[in-house]
Design a protein around this motif. Structure first.
Motif, PDB file in Angstrom:
ATOM      1  N   LEU A  75       0.830  -1.203   0.000  1.00  0.00           N
ATOM      2  CA  LEU A  75       0.000   0.000   0.000  1.00  0.00           C
ATOM      3  C   LEU A  75       0.867   1.258   0.000  1.00  0.00           C
ATOM      4  O   LEU A  75       0.558   2.246  -0.681  1.00  0.00           O
ATOM      5  CB  LEU A  75      -0.915   0.014   1.225  1.00  0.00           C
ATOM      6  CG  LEU A  75      -2.062  -0.989   1.228  1.00  0.00           C
ATOM      7  CD1 LEU A  75      -2.710  -1.045   2.601  1.00  0.00           C
ATOM      8  CD2 LEU A  75      -3.089  -0.627   0.169  1.00  0.00           C
ATOM      9  N   HIS A  76       1.949   1.225   0.769  1.00  0.00           N
ATOM     10  CA  HIS A  76       2.874   2.363   0.819  1.00  0.00           C
ATOM     11  C   HIS A  76       3.389   2.714  -0.569  1.00  0.00           C
ATOM     12  O   HIS A  76       3.411   3.882  -0.966  1.00  0.00           O
ATOM     13  CB  HIS A  76       4.049   2.028   1.744  1.00  0.00           C
ATOM     14  CG  HIS A  76       5.179   3.006   1.672  1.00  0.00           C
ATOM     15  ND1 HIS A  76       5.130   4.238   2.265  1.00  0.00           N
ATOM     16  CD2 HIS A  76       6.398   2.938   1.050  1.00  0.00           C
ATOM     17  CE1 HIS A  76       6.245   4.892   2.025  1.00  0.00           C
ATOM     18  NE2 HIS A  76       7.038   4.124   1.297  1.00  0.00           N
ATOM     19  N   GLU A  77       3.767   1.694  -1.334  1.00  0.00           N
ATOM     20  CA  GLU A  77       4.341   1.929  -2.657  1.00  0.00           C
ATOM     21  C   GLU A  77       3.280   2.275  -3.687  1.00  0.00           C
ATOM     22  O   GLU A  77       3.447   3.203  -4.483  1.00  0.00           O
ATOM     23  CB  GLU A  77       5.135   0.705  -3.092  1.00  0.00           C
ATOM     24  CG  GLU A  77       6.374   0.462  -2.225  1.00  0.00           C
ATOM     25  CD  GLU A  77       7.280  -0.602  -2.793  1.00  0.00           C
ATOM     26  OE1 GLU A  77       6.774  -1.544  -3.429  1.00  0.00           O
ATOM     27  OE2 GLU A  77       8.516  -0.477  -2.621  1.00  0.00           O
ATOM     28  N   GLU A  78       2.166   1.536  -3.684  1.00  0.00           N
ATOM     29  CA  GLU A  78       1.147   1.739  -4.708  1.00  0.00           C
ATOM     30  C   GLU A  78       0.378   3.039  -4.516  1.00  0.00           C
ATOM     31  O   GLU A  78      -0.019   3.681  -5.489  1.00  0.00           O
ATOM     32  CB  GLU A  78       0.177   0.555  -4.722  1.00  0.00           C
ATOM     33  CG  GLU A  78       0.811  -0.750  -5.203  1.00  0.00           C
ATOM     34  CD  GLU A  78      -0.165  -1.908  -5.172  1.00  0.00           C
ATOM     35  OE1 GLU A  78      -1.325  -1.717  -4.716  1.00  0.00           O
ATOM     36  OE2 GLU A  78       0.221  -3.014  -5.604  1.00  0.00           O
ATOM     37  N   GLU A  79       0.136   3.421  -3.259  1.00  0.00           N
ATOM     38  CA  GLU A  79      -0.650   4.629  -2.979  1.00  0.00           C
ATOM     39  C   GLU A  79       0.234   5.842  -2.676  1.00  0.00           C
ATOM     40  O   GLU A  79      -0.281   6.911  -2.362  1.00  0.00           O
ATOM     41  CB  GLU A  79      -1.588   4.370  -1.793  1.00  0.00           C
ATOM     42  CG  GLU A  79      -2.526   3.187  -1.970  1.00  0.00           C
ATOM     43  CD  GLU A  79      -3.486   3.369  -3.127  1.00  0.00           C
ATOM     44  OE1 GLU A  79      -3.901   4.523  -3.375  1.00  0.00           O
ATOM     45  OE2 GLU A  79      -3.842   2.366  -3.782  1.00  0.00           O
ATOM     46  N   ASN A  80       1.552   5.667  -2.748  1.00  0.00           N
ATOM     47  CA  ASN A  80       2.503   6.744  -2.461  1.00  0.00           C
ATOM     48  C   ASN A  80       2.229   7.379  -1.092  1.00  0.00           C
ATOM     49  O   ASN A  80       2.189   8.603  -0.937  1.00  0.00           O
ATOM     50  CB  ASN A  80       2.454   7.831  -3.554  1.00  0.00           C
ATOM     51  CG  ASN A  80       3.647   8.769  -3.470  1.00  0.00           C
ATOM     52  OD1 ASN A  80       4.730   8.379  -3.048  1.00  0.00           O
ATOM     53  ND2 ASN A  80       3.449  10.019  -3.862  1.00  0.00           N
ATOM     54  N   LEU A  81       2.034   6.522  -0.098  1.00  0.00           N
ATOM     55  CA  LEU A  81       1.740   6.988   1.249  1.00  0.00           C
ATOM     56  C   LEU A  81       3.011   7.427   1.977  1.00  0.00           C
ATOM     57  O   LEU A  81       4.111   6.980   1.663  1.00  0.00           O
ATOM     58  CB  LEU A  81       1.095   5.863   2.059  1.00  0.00           C
ATOM     59  CG  LEU A  81      -0.258   5.345   1.583  1.00  0.00           C
ATOM     60  CD1 LEU A  81      -0.644   4.099   2.371  1.00  0.00           C
ATOM     61  CD2 LEU A  81      -1.330   6.422   1.728  1.00  0.00           C
ATOM     62  N   THR A  82       2.835   8.297   2.937  1.00  0.00           N
ATOM     63  CA  THR A  82       3.861   8.544   3.938  1.00  0.00           C
ATOM     64  C   THR A  82       3.537   7.600   5.089  1.00  0.00           C
ATOM     65  O   THR A  82       2.482   7.722   5.708  1.00  0.00           O
ATOM     66  CB  THR A  82       3.834  10.000   4.428  1.00  0.00           C
ATOM     67  OG1 THR A  82       4.022  10.868   3.306  1.00  0.00           O
ATOM     68  CG2 THR A  82       4.914  10.249   5.471  1.00  0.00           C
ATOM     69  N   THR A  83       4.416   6.637   5.346  1.00  0.00           N
ATOM     70  CA  THR A  83       4.125   5.597   6.334  1.00  0.00           C
ATOM     71  C   THR A  83       5.049   5.731   7.531  1.00  0.00           C
ATOM     72  O   THR A  83       6.252   5.910   7.378  1.00  0.00           O
ATOM     73  CB  THR A  83       4.288   4.194   5.708  1.00  0.00           C
ATOM     74  OG1 THR A  83       3.429   4.093   4.562  1.00  0.00           O
ATOM     75  CG2 THR A  83       3.928   3.105   6.700  1.00  0.00           C
ATOM     76  N   ILE A  84       4.454   5.657   8.726  1.00  0.00           N
ATOM     77  CA  ILE A  84       5.219   5.746   9.973  1.00  0.00           C
ATOM     78  C   ILE A  84       4.889   4.510  10.797  1.00  0.00           C
ATOM     79  O   ILE A  84       3.738   4.318  11.210  1.00  0.00           O
ATOM     80  CB  ILE A  84       4.870   7.029  10.747  1.00  0.00           C
ATOM     81  CG1 ILE A  84       5.145   8.260   9.872  1.00  0.00           C
ATOM     82  CG2 ILE A  84       5.675   7.113  12.048  1.00  0.00           C
ATOM     83  CD1 ILE A  84       4.526   9.536  10.382  1.00  0.00           C
ATOM     84  N   LEU A  85       5.880   3.673  11.016  1.00  0.00           N
ATOM     85  CA  LEU A  85       5.709   2.413  11.738  1.00  0.00           C
ATOM     86  C   LEU A  85       6.349   2.512  13.112  1.00  0.00           C
ATOM     87  O   LEU A  85       7.552   2.733  13.234  1.00  0.00           O
ATOM     88  CB  LEU A  85       6.360   1.272  10.943  1.00  0.00           C
ATOM     89  CG  LEU A  85       6.482  -0.078  11.648  1.00  0.00           C
ATOM     90  CD1 LEU A  85       5.104  -0.695  11.863  1.00  0.00           C
ATOM     91  CD2 LEU A  85       7.389  -1.021  10.854  1.00  0.00           C
ATOM     92  N   VAL A  86       5.541   2.364  14.149  1.00  0.00           N
ATOM     93  CA  VAL A  86       6.050   2.272  15.511  1.00  0.00           C
ATOM     94  C   VAL A  86       6.175   0.788  15.834  1.00  0.00           C
ATOM     95  O   VAL A  86       5.197   0.046  15.760  1.00  0.00           O
ATOM     96  CB  VAL A  86       5.105   2.966  16.510  1.00  0.00           C
ATOM     97  CG1 VAL A  86       5.585   2.757  17.942  1.00  0.00           C
ATOM     98  CG2 VAL A  86       5.006   4.447  16.199  1.00  0.00           C
ATOM     99  N   THR A  87       7.381   0.342  16.162  1.00  0.00           N
ATOM    100  CA  THR A  87       7.599  -1.097  16.303  1.00  0.00           C
ATOM    101  C   THR A  87       8.695  -1.426  17.308  1.00  0.00           C
ATOM    102  O   THR A  87       9.617  -0.643  17.524  1.00  0.00           O
ATOM    103  CB  THR A  87       7.949  -1.721  14.934  1.00  0.00           C
ATOM    104  OG1 THR A  87       8.088  -3.140  15.075  1.00  0.00           O
ATOM    105  CG2 THR A  87       9.233  -1.144  14.364  1.00  0.00           C
ATOM    106  N   HIS A  88       8.566  -2.623  17.902  1.00  0.00           N
ATOM    107  CA  HIS A  88       9.641  -3.184  18.717  1.00  0.00           C
ATOM    108  C   HIS A  88      10.504  -4.129  17.887  1.00  0.00           C
ATOM    109  O   HIS A  88      11.521  -4.628  18.369  1.00  0.00           O
ATOM    110  CB  HIS A  88       9.064  -3.956  19.914  1.00  0.00           C
ATOM    111  CG  HIS A  88       8.589  -3.084  21.024  1.00  0.00           C
ATOM    112  ND1 HIS A  88       7.277  -2.683  21.159  1.00  0.00           N
ATOM    113  CD2 HIS A  88       9.255  -2.515  22.061  1.00  0.00           C
ATOM    114  CE1 HIS A  88       7.155  -1.923  22.230  1.00  0.00           C
ATOM    115  NE2 HIS A  88       8.338  -1.797  22.798  1.00  0.00           N
ATOM    116  N   SER A  89      10.088  -4.400  16.664  1.00  0.00           N
ATOM    117  CA  SER A  89      10.793  -5.361  15.819  1.00  0.00           C
ATOM    118  C   SER A  89      11.894  -4.678  15.020  1.00  0.00           C
ATOM    119  O   SER A  89      11.622  -3.904  14.099  1.00  0.00           O
ATOM    120  CB  SER A  89       9.809  -6.046  14.855  1.00  0.00           C
ATOM    121  OG  SER A  89      10.500  -6.801  13.886  1.00  0.00           O
ATOM    122  N   MET A  90      13.133  -4.980  15.363  1.00  0.00           N
ATOM    123  CA  MET A  90      14.247  -4.423  14.610  1.00  0.00           C
ATOM    124  C   MET A  90      14.249  -4.987  13.185  1.00  0.00           C
ATOM    125  O   MET A  90      14.681  -4.313  12.241  1.00  0.00           O
ATOM    126  CB  MET A  90      15.576  -4.746  15.292  1.00  0.00           C
ATOM    127  CG  MET A  90      15.719  -4.193  16.705  1.00  0.00           C
ATOM    128  SD  MET A  90      15.536  -2.396  16.853  1.00  0.00           S
ATOM    129  CE  MET A  90      13.859  -2.276  17.493  1.00  0.00           C
TER     130      MET A  90
END
Length: 289
Positions: free
Chosen positions: A191-206
């Motif tokens: 979705l990030h690539e196809e919709e040209n989104l600005t994506t912000i992921l909060v994660t504990h997974s390195m």
């Protein structure tokens, strides 16, 4: 639209005996169209930070700017509606936010709330049901009759339905098995690539931060302490250790291999696939000598 945080501070229950400082002079820039991972130990301020990005929280000090709109402690609630049309948040366990009697109505709720005509909202709902790999007949079912994985996809569809240009993901794979986790993360990346989104992921997974993000923001005790591309951030294991963070498995394994053979590989391998390719290249070159 770009996002910037300028000297942002935040205190819960400010002015009361229970006041607790959560953010201290946070400075960060998130470019439009980027995929940024926000990492940090539990209690580092990650979730508090993301709640500022669509005005669910307003900074006690400093300025949060989303596009042309500035959010300060003085910003009025009605001024935040335009920001919320552009910023969608998928919280941990988003299925807990479901409430309508049918899947279709639940997905339509957001667009209708922002003034989208009923038929257009319905078209968006059915398109998202298909996009997220759900059976077409779920539209008329109660979301509470679905499996846990399907409920999560319905909740995600509800966020995507008002077509945000900025998508914030707060530990979106919490509670999923490895297969479900991979499917959801791959979906967001597509979705990030196809919709040209600005994506912000909060994660504990390195591993997720290394694999999907092109920028990393490290939070520690309410402060932004590191920022840069994954290759730069994960190259500094000692500094990350001081912030109680580890390395992605592939990078940790690479360091062990380099120590064992006394020779560095020609790249920092952020994924297992990159590590396999780097080792194969090193072995080929060694065999040619």
């Amino acid at each position: 639209m770009d996002i910037s945080l300028q000297q942002v501070g935040y205190s819960y229950a400010k002015g009361t005996p229970f006041e607790k400082k959560a953010l201290y002079e946070v400075n960060a820039t998130i470019k439009s169209g980027s995929y940024t991972a926000v990492i940090g130990h539990t209690g580092s301020g990650k979730s508090t930070l993301l709640l500022h990005l669509n005005g669910l929280l307003k900074p006690t000090e400093g300025v949060v700017q989303v596009g042309d709109i500035k959010i300060t402690s003085e910003t009025k609630g009605k001024e935040l509606k335009s920001i919320r049309q552009h910023v969608g948040i998928v919280f941990q366990f988003p299925e807990h936010q479901l409430f309508e009697e049918t899947v279709e109505k639940d997905i339509m709720f957001g667009p209708l709330n922002f003034g989208v005509p009923v038929e257009e909202a319905r078209e968006r709902a059915h398109a998202l049901i298909k996009l997220l790999g759900l059976p077409e007949d779920v539209a008329e079912k109660s979301p509470f009759d679905l499996s846990g994985g399907q409920m999560r996809r319905v909740a995600i569809a509800g966020v995507l339905a008002f077509k945000p240009s900025i998508l914030i993901l707060d530990e979106p794979t919490a509670g999923l098995d490895p297969r479900g986790r991979k499917e959801i993360m791959e979906l967001f990346h597509r979705l990030h690539e196809e919709e040209n989104l600005t994506t912000i992921l909060v994660t504990h997974s390195m591993e997720d931060a290394a694999k999907y993000a092109d920028q990393i923001l490290v939070m520690h005790e309410g402060r932004s302490v590191m920022a840069g591309p994954p290759q730069e951030v994960f190259a500094d294991a000692d500094k990350l250790k001081t912030y109680r963070l580890g390395l992605p498995r592939s990078v940790a394994f690479q360091r062990d291999i380099e120590k064992l053979f006394g020779k560095e590989l020609n790249m920092l391998a952020l994924t297992e696939e990159q590590l396999a390719a780097a080792i194969a290249e090193a072995l080929t070159k060694e065999g040619e000598r």
